[in-house]
Each structure stands twice: as structure tokens, then as C-alpha cells.
Enzyme design. Structure first.
Site, PDB file in Angstrom:
ATOM      1  N   CYS A 175      -4.287   0.857  -2.271  1.00  0.00           N
ATOM      2  CA  CYS A 175      -4.134  -0.387  -1.508  1.00  0.00           C
ATOM      3  C   CYS A 175      -3.050  -1.273  -2.134  1.00  0.00           C
ATOM      4  O   CYS A 175      -2.775  -1.174  -3.337  1.00  0.00           O
ATOM      5  CB  CYS A 175      -5.431  -1.187  -1.523  1.00  0.00           C
ATOM      6  SG  CYS A 175      -6.820  -0.411  -0.688  1.00  0.00           S
TER       7      CYS A 175
ATOM      8  N   GLU B 160       0.519   5.328   0.564  1.00  0.00           N
ATOM      9  CA  GLU B 160      -0.369   6.386   1.054  1.00  0.00           C
ATOM     10  C   GLU B 160       0.110   7.750   0.592  1.00  0.00           C
ATOM     11  O   GLU B 160       1.215   7.904   0.071  1.00  0.00           O
ATOM     12  CB  GLU B 160      -0.453   6.299   2.589  1.00  0.00           C
ATOM     13  CG  GLU B 160      -1.052   4.970   3.025  1.00  0.00           C
ATOM     14  CD  GLU B 160      -1.266   4.858   4.523  1.00  0.00           C
ATOM     15  OE1 GLU B 160      -0.766   5.707   5.291  1.00  0.00           O
ATOM     16  OE2 GLU B 160      -1.960   3.892   4.921  1.00  0.00           O
TER      17      GLU B 160
ATOM     18  N   CYS C 164     -10.782  -3.109  -4.568  1.00  0.00           N
ATOM     19  CA  CYS C 164      -9.762  -4.113  -4.913  1.00  0.00           C
ATOM     20  C   CYS C 164     -10.414  -5.394  -5.404  1.00  0.00           C
ATOM     21  O   CYS C 164      -9.927  -6.038  -6.338  1.00  0.00           O
ATOM     22  CB  CYS C 164      -8.864  -4.397  -3.712  1.00  0.00           C
ATOM     23  SG  CYS C 164      -7.735  -3.032  -3.346  1.00  0.00           S
TER      24      CYS C 164
ATOM     25  N   GLU D 207      -3.242  -4.426  -2.823  1.00  0.00           N
ATOM     26  CA  GLU D 207      -3.774  -5.345  -3.833  1.00  0.00           C
ATOM     27  C   GLU D 207      -3.785  -4.693  -5.212  1.00  0.00           C
ATOM     28  O   GLU D 207      -3.331  -5.274  -6.195  1.00  0.00           O
ATOM     29  CB  GLU D 207      -5.210  -5.770  -3.495  1.00  0.00           C
ATOM     30  CG  GLU D 207      -5.351  -6.570  -2.221  1.00  0.00           C
ATOM     31  CD  GLU D 207      -5.612  -5.716  -0.993  1.00  0.00           C
ATOM     32  OE1 GLU D 207      -5.018  -4.621  -0.886  1.00  0.00           O
ATOM     33  OE2 GLU D 207      -6.400  -6.149  -0.142  1.00  0.00           O
TER      34      GLU D 207
ATOM     35  N   ASN E  42       0.833  -1.210   0.000  1.00  0.00           N
ATOM     36  CA  ASN E  42       0.000   0.000   0.000  1.00  0.00           C
ATOM     37  C   ASN E  42       0.860   1.250   0.000  1.00  0.00           C
ATOM     38  O   ASN E  42       1.919   1.307   0.628  1.00  0.00           O
ATOM     39  CB  ASN E  42      -1.013   0.006   1.166  1.00  0.00           C
ATOM     40  CG  ASN E  42      -0.401  -0.120   2.539  1.00  0.00           C
ATOM     41  OD1 ASN E  42       0.610  -0.780   2.704  1.00  0.00           O
ATOM     42  ND2 ASN E  42      -1.015   0.506   3.529  1.00  0.00           N
TER      43      ASN E  42
ATOM     44  N   CYS F 206     -10.695  -4.434   0.215  1.00  0.00           N
ATOM     45  CA  CYS F 206     -11.824  -3.506   0.097  1.00  0.00           C
ATOM     46  C   CYS F 206     -12.599  -3.810  -1.198  1.00  0.00           C
ATOM     47  O   CYS F 206     -12.126  -4.559  -2.068  1.00  0.00           O
ATOM     48  CB  CYS F 206     -11.337  -2.058   0.105  1.00  0.00           C
ATOM     49  SG  CYS F 206     -10.544  -1.551  -1.430  1.00  0.00           S
TER      50      CYS F 206
HETATM   51  N1  THU Z   1      -5.269  -1.303   2.788  1.00  0.00           N
HETATM   52  C1  THU Z   1      -4.751  -2.149   1.848  1.00  0.00           C
HETATM   53  O1  THU Z   1      -3.707  -1.867   1.247  1.00  0.00           O
HETATM   54  N2  THU Z   1      -5.426  -3.283   1.575  1.00  0.00           N
HETATM   55  C2  THU Z   1      -6.500  -3.732   2.282  1.00  0.00           C
HETATM   56  O2  THU Z   1      -6.983  -4.830   2.026  1.00  0.00           O
HETATM   57  C3  THU Z   1      -7.085  -2.891   3.318  1.00  0.00           C
HETATM   58  C4  THU Z   1      -6.507  -1.548   3.475  1.00  0.00           C
HETATM   59  C5  THU Z   1      -4.493  -0.096   3.117  1.00  0.00           C
HETATM   60  C6  THU Z   1      -5.086   1.213   2.712  1.00  0.00           C
HETATM   61  C7  THU Z   1      -4.416   2.149   3.683  1.00  0.00           C
HETATM   62  O3  THU Z   1      -3.129   2.483   3.190  1.00  0.00           O
HETATM   63  C8  THU Z   1      -4.219   1.311   4.927  1.00  0.00           C
HETATM   64  O4  THU Z   1      -4.334  -0.037   4.514  1.00  0.00           O
HETATM   65  C9  THU Z   1      -5.195   1.591   6.039  1.00  0.00           C
HETATM   66  O5  THU Z   1      -6.471   1.521   5.613  1.00  0.00           O
END
Ligand code: THU
Length: 160
Positions: A73, A64, A115, A75, A62, A112
Site C-alpha cells: 500500500c 503492485e 497500514c 501508506e 502503492n 487498511c
Molecule cells: N491501497 C493502498 O495503497 N492504500 C489503501 O489505503 C487502500 C488500498 C492499494 C492496495 C492496492 O494496490 C490497491 O490500493 C487496491 O486495493
């Protein structure tokens, strides 16, 4: 009116060490990928690994951003990277793991909706079921195909 019911089949393991060898390998890659997460805001480090039928594995984590919605994310980072690297590739499996405070989370990070939708489209494009492995240090789930984590997938091409 007809009352309907939907059953989802999946396998539940304890630690990823209990997985069959090829799945364990991909789970291990997802765990390793958590290290490359850029998550200074949530401090939730997610890693994903996509397996292709050509034997390659593509990892993502992920990413940010200070402008929150601009992040992505793990995925989708991995899936888009896999598609950009191998545009005609066939994605056969994806594993996802998460870590917090230096430890792999005990229960999986469930992908989510966005994804899941992206997984679904690459599964359709690949013409092959995409296995989904959700890794936790004490609970690991394996779904044979994306449909099992996302029923009633949107697909405009199949809309009648
Ligand atoms: N996140 C993912 O990368 N994948 C998931 O399946 C759930 C959430 C990330 C998004 C964000 O950077 C952090 O987790 C917190 O939500």
C-alpha cells in the site's frame, strides 16, 4: 460487566482546499504522489505523504505485483521509506489520497489494518502524535492521532 462506549473525534471538510495551510500542503503532496502509483492490476492509484519534524516530507505510492500479496500500500511504502531515510526522524503527520480514471476519488481511501498498525508503531517510536489526513475531493477527514483510526492498538511493549 460494564457497558462501555468509545468516541472518536475527527474533523470533516469538503475539498482539501478547505484545510488549514500546512495540512492542505501535505494533502497536495499525497495527491501528487498518486501519479507514481504502480497499479496495473487494480488501476487504483494511491498516494501518501509523511511529514517529519525536521520539515522534510517523504512520499510513497502503492506498488503492485503480479504475485498479488507481494505488493504494498501507499501508506506503508511512504512510512517505510521515511523510516529508512530518517531512522531517528519523528513522523508528525500522514496524508493519503487516491485516484481512479484520472480523477481524485470523492471520498477518502481508508487505510487498511496493516497500514494502521504500522502508523501506530511509528507514532509510538516518534513519541509524538501522528496526524492522519484522509483526502477526498468532496470529503476530507482529519484525525489528530493514529489512535483515533485504530483504537486498542497492539503494543507488545506495553502488554501487562
Ligand atoms: N491501497 C493502498 O495503497 N492504500 C489503501 O489505503 C487502500 C488500498 C492499494 C492496495 C492496492 O494496490 C490497491 O490500493 C487496491 O486495493
Amino acid at each position: 460487566m460494564t457497558q462501555k462506549e468509545l468516541n472518536i473525534r475527527y474533523k470533516e471538510y469538503g475539498s482539501p482546499d478547505e484545510l488549514p495551510e500546512d495540512e492542505k500542503c501535505l494533502a497536495g503532496e499525497a495527491i501528487e504522489a498518486t501519479v507514481n502509483s504502480y497499479s496495473p492490476y487494480s488501476k487504483f492509484h494511491v498516494g501518501a505523504a509523511v511529514r517529519l519534524s525536521n520539515g522534510e516530507t517523504v512520499r510513497g505510492a502503492n506498488q503492485e505485483n503480479m504475485a498479488y500479496p507481494s505488493g504494498l500500500c501507499a501508506e506503508r511504502t511512504a512510512l517505510f521509506y521515511a523510516s529508512a531515510k530518517y531512522p531517528d526522524g519523528c513522523m508528525t503527520a500522514i496524508a493519503v489520497a487516491a485516484s481512479q480514471d484520472g480523477k481524485i476519488c470523492e471520498t477518502p481511501a481508508y487505510p487498511c489494518g496493516a497500514c494502521r498498525q504500522v502508523m501506530a508503531e511509528y507514532q509510538t517510536k516518534s513519541g509524538h502524535d501522528m496526524k492522519v489526513i484522509l483526502v477526498g475531493s468532496r470529503k476530507t477527514l482529519v484525525f489528530d492521532k493514529v489512535d483515533d483510526i485504530m483504537p486498542f492498538i497492539f503494543d507488545s511493549l506495553r502488554q501487562k
